[in-house]
Design a protein around this motif. Structure first.
Motif, PDB file in Angstrom:
ATOM      1  N   SER A 140      27.752 -11.940 -44.761  1.00 53.88           N
ATOM      2  CA  SER A 140      28.234 -11.236 -43.581  1.00 53.88           C
ATOM      3  C   SER A 140      27.252 -11.394 -42.428  1.00 53.88           C
ATOM      4  CB  SER A 140      28.423  -9.747 -43.886  1.00 53.88           C
ATOM      5  OG  SER A 140      28.698  -9.031 -42.698  1.00 53.88           O
ATOM      6  N   VAL A 180      27.497  -9.350 -39.937  1.00 53.01           N
ATOM      7  CA  VAL A 180      27.487  -8.007 -39.390  1.00 53.01           C
ATOM      8  C   VAL A 180      26.660  -7.047 -40.253  1.00 53.01           C
ATOM      9  CG1 VAL A 180      28.963  -6.037 -38.768  1.00 53.01           C
ATOM     10  CG2 VAL A 180      29.732  -8.367 -38.326  1.00 53.01           C
ATOM     11  N   ASP A 181      26.707  -7.241 -41.562  1.00 53.81           N
ATOM     12  CA  ASP A 181      26.057  -6.327 -42.498  1.00 53.81           C
ATOM     13  C   ASP A 181      25.343  -7.146 -43.577  1.00 53.81           C
ATOM     14  OD1 ASP A 181      25.346  -4.434 -44.416  1.00 53.81           O
ATOM     15  OD2 ASP A 181      27.250  -3.369 -44.309  1.00 53.81           O
ATOM     16  N   ASP A 182      24.017  -7.162 -43.533  1.00 56.48           N
ATOM     17  CA  ASP A 182      23.216  -7.936 -44.491  1.00 56.48           C
ATOM     18  C   ASP A 182      23.495  -7.562 -45.941  1.00 56.48           C
ATOM     19  OD1 ASP A 182      21.962  -9.312 -42.485  1.00 56.48           O
ATOM     20  OD2 ASP A 182      20.038  -8.300 -42.690  1.00 56.48           O
ATOM     21  N   ARG A 183      24.059  -6.396 -46.158  1.00 60.28           N
ATOM     22  CA  ARG A 183      24.296  -5.943 -47.526  1.00 60.28           C
ATOM     23  C   ARG A 183      25.536  -6.559 -48.146  1.00 60.28           C
ATOM     24  NH1 ARG A 183      24.496   0.174 -46.109  1.00 60.28           N
ATOM     25  NH2 ARG A 183      25.644  -0.867 -44.451  1.00 60.28           N
ATOM     26  N   GLU A 184      26.342  -7.293 -47.333  1.00 59.46           N
ATOM     27  CA  GLU A 184      27.611  -7.782 -47.835  1.00 59.46           C
ATOM     28  C   GLU A 184      27.743  -9.303 -47.776  1.00 59.46           C
ATOM     29  OE1 GLU A 184      30.468  -4.027 -47.485  1.00 59.46           O
ATOM     30  OE2 GLU A 184      30.828  -5.570 -45.965  1.00 59.46           O
ATOM     31  N   ARG A 187      16.302 -11.868 -43.451  1.00 58.24           N
ATOM     32  CA  ARG A 187      17.521 -11.291 -44.020  1.00 58.24           C
ATOM     33  C   ARG A 187      17.266 -10.806 -45.444  1.00 58.24           C
ATOM     34  NH1 ARG A 187      23.063 -11.850 -43.243  1.00 58.24           N
ATOM     35  NH2 ARG A 187      24.147 -11.477 -45.175  1.00 58.24           N
ATOM     36  N   ALA A 194      22.154  -9.667 -50.232  1.00 57.24           N
ATOM     37  CA  ALA A 194      23.373  -8.856 -50.254  1.00 57.24           C
ATOM     38  C   ALA A 194      23.357  -7.924 -51.460  1.00 57.24           C
ATOM     39  CB  ALA A 194      24.604  -9.748 -50.285  1.00 57.24           C
TER      40      ALA A 194
END
Length: 167
Positions: free
Chosen positions: A65, A67-71, A107, A110
């Protein structure tokens, strides 16, 4: 399966991905130029399963992603009909999970992976459940043959089952 190598997709793999997709799912319609984008610009999170003779037997197209480093997100997985039920899809997913979870540069890795499944595709829903994915159906839903899907997820009348899996 020992003669199969899982590797990152390369720019030149996109034509083979198109051919494999057309053979595996003749009725599946998608703008095929997207395969080129994945093989060129998202190659670190897109993978191919290559036979010893250099022919592709499967591929996974995914990305992190922006927008969202976690995804992370898996867009499409295709396995040649003759190679199904041999663990190839699981190996492609494992390669993606590993790549998505790794931190690179500034980064972080995820924490979860998302994808969508057609509610009519019972085999895919079962496979993803075995892989640890669970439905994540926010918004208006519709019940289709016992499957809860998000109404109009991919456009009018195109209902999908969004799924998520923790890494």
């Amino acid at each position: 399966m020992d003669n199969i190598t899982i590797r990152n997709a390369r720019d030149g793999d996109f034509l083979a991905c198109i051919t494999l997709s057309r053979e595996a799912w003749p009725q599946f319609k998608e703008r095929e130029s997207i395969y080129h984008l994945f093989c060129k610009f998202f190659s670190s999170t897109s993978f191919v399963a290559e036979r010893a003779d250099g022919v592709l037997a499967g591929f996974l197209l995914g990305f992190l992603s922006q927008v969202d480093d976690r995804e992370a997100y898996i867009h499409l997985v295709v396995v040649d009909g003759s190679a199904r039920r041999q663990g190839m899809a699981s190996r492609l997913y494992a390669a993606f999970f590993e790549a998505a979870a790794q931190a690179t540069g500034t980064r972080r890795g995820a924490e979860r992976v998302r994808l969508i499944v057609n509610p009519d595709n019972a085999a895919s829903l079962q496979f993803h459940e075995r892989m640890g994915f669970v439905p994540d159906t926010p918004g208006p839903t519709i019940l289709l043959d016992g499957v809860v899907a998000v109404k109009d997820y991919n456009g009018p009348g195109i209902h999908m089952v969004p799924c998520v899996r923790a890494l």
